[in-house]
Design an enzyme around this catalytic site. Sequence first.
Site, PDB file in Angstrom:
ATOM      1  N   ASN A  15       0.388  -1.317  -0.066  1.00  0.00           N
ATOM      2  CA  ASN A  15       0.105   0.014   0.115  1.00  0.00           C
ATOM      3  C   ASN A  15       0.987   1.849  -0.305  1.00  0.00           C
ATOM      4  OD1 ASN A  15      -2.887  -0.931   2.250  1.00  0.00           O
ATOM      5  ND2 ASN A  15      -3.159  -0.606   0.215  1.00  0.00           N
ATOM      6  N   ASN A  66      -8.175   9.547  -0.208  1.00  0.00           N
ATOM      7  CA  ASN A  66      -8.951   8.711  -0.950  1.00  0.00           C
ATOM      8  C   ASN A  66      -8.235   8.278  -1.924  1.00  0.00           C
ATOM      9  OD1 ASN A  66      -9.031   5.944   0.808  1.00  0.00           O
ATOM     10  ND2 ASN A  66     -11.210   6.526   0.670  1.00  0.00           N
ATOM     11  N   CYS A  75      -6.753   3.789   7.759  1.00  0.00           N
ATOM     12  CA  CYS A  75      -6.797   2.372   7.249  1.00  0.00           C
ATOM     13  C   CYS A  75      -5.489   1.969   8.110  1.00  0.00           C
ATOM     14  CB  CYS A  75      -5.351   4.218   5.743  1.00  0.00           C
ATOM     15  SG  CYS A  75      -4.652   3.163   4.861  1.00  0.00           S
ATOM     16  N   GLY A  76      -5.230   0.478   8.192  1.00  0.00           N
ATOM     17  CA  GLY A  76      -3.976   0.262   8.977  1.00  0.00           C
ATOM     18  C   GLY A  76      -3.171   0.446   8.088  1.00  0.00           C
ATOM     19  N   ASN A 185     -15.159  -2.240   1.612  1.00  0.00           N
ATOM     20  CA  ASN A 185     -14.105  -3.044   0.430  1.00  0.00           C
ATOM     21  C   ASN A 185     -14.727  -4.474   0.904  1.00  0.00           C
ATOM     22  OD1 ASN A 185     -12.063  -0.396   1.267  1.00  0.00           O
ATOM     23  ND2 ASN A 185     -13.359  -0.459   3.656  1.00  0.00           N
ATOM     24  N   GLU A 203     -11.210  -2.332  -2.639  1.00  0.00           N
ATOM     25  CA  GLU A 203     -10.656  -0.952  -2.057  1.00  0.00           C
ATOM     26  C   GLU A 203     -12.260   0.231  -2.079  1.00  0.00           C
ATOM     27  OE1 GLU A 203      -7.581   0.542   0.582  1.00  0.00           O
ATOM     28  OE2 GLU A 203      -5.921  -0.866   0.069  1.00  0.00           O
ATOM     29  N   ARG A 204     -13.043   0.241  -1.472  1.00  0.00           N
ATOM     30  CA  ARG A 204     -13.325   1.713  -1.820  1.00  0.00           C
ATOM     31  C   ARG A 204     -12.551   2.698  -1.467  1.00  0.00           C
ATOM     32  NH1 ARG A 204     -17.407   3.820   3.586  1.00  0.00           N
ATOM     33  NH2 ARG A 204     -15.049   3.949   4.252  1.00  0.00           N
ATOM     34  N   CYS A 213      -4.656  -4.598   1.973  1.00  0.00           N
ATOM     35  CA  CYS A 213      -5.035  -3.805   3.649  1.00  0.00           C
ATOM     36  C   CYS A 213      -5.324  -4.367   4.576  1.00  0.00           C
ATOM     37  CB  CYS A 213      -6.109  -3.923   2.688  1.00  0.00           C
ATOM     38  SG  CYS A 213      -8.189  -2.456   3.279  1.00  0.00           S
ATOM     39  N   GLY A 214      -4.617  -3.382   5.507  1.00  0.00           N
ATOM     40  CA  GLY A 214      -4.253  -4.408   7.158  1.00  0.00           C
ATOM     41  C   GLY A 214      -6.114  -4.044   7.871  1.00  0.00           C
ATOM     42  N   THR A 215      -6.938  -3.410   7.333  1.00  0.00           N
ATOM     43  CA  THR A 215      -8.179  -3.387   8.017  1.00  0.00           C
ATOM     44  C   THR A 215      -8.534  -4.436   7.133  1.00  0.00           C
ATOM     45  OG1 THR A 215      -9.029  -1.699   6.721  1.00  0.00           O
ATOM     46  CG2 THR A 215      -8.641  -0.834   8.851  1.00  0.00           C
TER      47      THR A 215
END
Length: 273
Positions: A15, A66, A75-76, A185, A203-204, A213-215
Amino acid sequence: MQKHLPFVKMSGAGNDFIVFASEDVEDLDHSWLAERLCQRGISVGADGIIIMTPIDDDSVQIRFFNPDGSLAEMCGNGSRCAARFAADHRLVSAEDFKLVTDSGSLQVERKEGDTYRVVMPQPRRLELDYLSHQDGMLDLTVDSIHVGVPHCVVQIEGLSELPDNRLVRIGRSLRYDDSFPDGVNVNFAEEQEDGTIRQRTYERGVENLTKACGTGATAIASVMMKRGLVDPPVQFQVDGGKLTISVENNEYWLAGDSRVVYTGVINPEAFEW
């Protein structure tokens, strides 16, 4: 726009983010900034921008935007990049500190070298079997969960064999499904023979697949733990590297790399397209 803007380009497991100190962009519309700078090929290119504002010795405010200009509450992987930026630029003096996001405060721990792990927002509103989705011969079960931002989890056997354009099609269809009024997401997951989880995420706000994507990893771990499929720590293989979700005292910790790719100054021509 005539200003030259200092920035740092960072990557967390693939990311990538454009990171600014708030004082350098305080007179600019941050949504507009994200829209103009995140476009690949004609500007800097990134999965989003991060704005950093120091609060005190052990806390710093971070805001994520974004590529479409929308504000992301959380954002993770961006949080881990923000943690390193805060330490490298002396925005905090403590080894362990807090990141204040739009979804709440997140505890940060510095590990070996430049590795950081961050507490994720507590998963909530978990609904297994939230809906079914059909794509050709694929009959998919979709689980819903919120980890700072809305997520859904779709487990697919043979995930690695599906082409990107098909995952984008499924992801886009679910992202705009009326069952998710705020958008969502979309995380695709499959357990590998070695026990790691293969993860792909639409991802949205980016409106495409991203390299991590961490989350989303937190969402997958929570869903698969609830289903009795995995135990923490959960190891993830994402397109950009590896992530780990561990659970301690009912807190979900995200760990992975956070790298400085380059530092620079944005020329005004980056906005002229």
